[in-house]
Design an enzyme around this catalytic site. Structure first.
Site: not given
Ligand code: MG
Ligand code: ZN
Length: 350
Positions: A74, A249, A287
């Site tokens: 990120s 995640h 992102d």
């Molecule tokens: Mg972030």
């Molecule tokens: Zn991440």
């Protein structure tokens, strides 16, 4: 010549009606951290086959790789979108020649814009930090907080207060931030007449939305837009749905979906705002994708989705870019994430 005209307008006209019609468009950049096409698809089906993203008029695809890795983090992708350079994973606001780069938030400020940052993570986390900080490691939270305290961000809402108050250098940055009104609730944020306002939603990282204690992102967006509206200037606002990534995640589909819904509601709130403020460019992107999510099963009845993750990390797949409003069409096509900066710069410079 342009300067003279502007000066005259300040003297002879009330600023309000003049500013919105003659200045650059507002820009609202909304980043879903880890929000890949599959997360959007799953969220859409789970919401009765609907998403606010269907109202956007232009769609593009962004190549997210960083300078040194096909799979970005990120920090590198935040820097690419904020400042137009591909850098190393983990680095914020510094290019590969070790030079600090200016962000679109800082550039727009120089062009007379008001600025805002909202995140559902801490405000010093990699994505929001990419818009004001220059550090070699995204983990340097105390340094990032110091840079935040000296930044040109007019309004912010996010977590991470401890990085400003519980510091190795013993400084209390909140006391040093004299130009800010640091408030403790959204209603105080709404009532504040200060020119710069900050709200910490948590000492540390904010909780997940499904816990029921976090401020819905759409409410934070409404409050910041109300403040920006009163300033009668064009503005740049970055809104991050930070925890879609954390759900990825964790390989927790319910976490991903609840965070996506929170983000999707905020997108709808922004779209509603643009109905009365059409001189606003809205950009929604990510992102990177997180989790390598795939919808492998499901039922057409109730659009029930079953999905599986293929990694606990990020993936290199391209991410969509949805735009609506002035100059939306320049965001269609396939391009590097750095082009998002270049395209926004074009809008700010027009
Ligand atoms: Mg972030
Ligand atoms: Zn991440």
């Amino acid at each position: 010549m342009k300067k003279t005209i502007l000066l005259l307008s300040v003297i002879f006209f009330p600023i309000n009606s003049f500013a919105q019609e003659t200045t650059q468009p507002n820009i609202i950049l909304m980043i879903g951290d880890g929000l890949g096409l599959t997360q959007i698809t799953a969220g859409m089906y789970s919401n009765g086959n609907k998403t606010a993203l269907e109202d956007f008029t232009s769609i593009g695809l962004s190549k997210t790789h960083s300078h040194n890795n096909l799979v970005t983090d990120s920090a590198a992708s935040g820097t690419a979108m904020a400042s137009g350079v591909k850098t190393l994973n983990g680095v914020i606001g510094i290019n590969t020649k070790n030079q600090m780069v200016k962000s679109i938030l800082e550039i727009s400020k120089e062009k007379g814009y008001q600025t805002g940052l909202i995140a559902t993570s801490s405000i010093v986390h990699a994505t929001p930090a990419s818009f004001y900080a220059n550090v070699l490691s995204r983990r340097e939270y105390q340094k990032i907080a110091l840079q935040m305290s000296e930044s040109v961000v007019d309004y912010f809402i996010g977590g991470g207060q401890k990085h400003f108050t519980k510091r190795n250098d013993k400084r209390n940055l909140l006391q040093e931030m004299e130009d800010y009104d640091i408030v403790s609730s959204l209603s105080k944020f709404d009532k504040s007449q200060a020119s710069k306002i900050g709200l910490f939603t948590n000492r540390d990282e904010p909780t997940r939305i499904s816990d029921g204690t976090r401020i819905p992102l759409k409410d934070a967006v409404t409050s910041v837009l109300n403040q920006l509206d009163q300033d009668k200037k064009p503005f740049f606002l970055m809104v991050e749905g930070s925890q879609i990534d954390w759900g990825g995640h964790a390989n927790e589909m319910s976490y991903v979906m609840s965070e996506f819904n929170d983000f999707n509601d905020a997108i709808q709130t922004v779209l509603d705002y643009t109905k009365s403020h059409p001189n606003t460019l809205v950009i929604v992107t990510a992102d990177h994708e997180t989790g390598g999510l795939a919808i492998t099963k499901g039922k057409i009845k109730n659009f029930q989705v079953e999905a599986t993750f293929s990694t606990i990390g990020h993936t290199a797949t391209m991410v969509p870019v949805f735009t609506k409003g002035p100059s939306a069409e320049i965001f269609s096509g396939i391009y590097d994430n750095t082009s998002i900066f270049n395209k926004m710069l074009k809008v700010v410079n027009q």
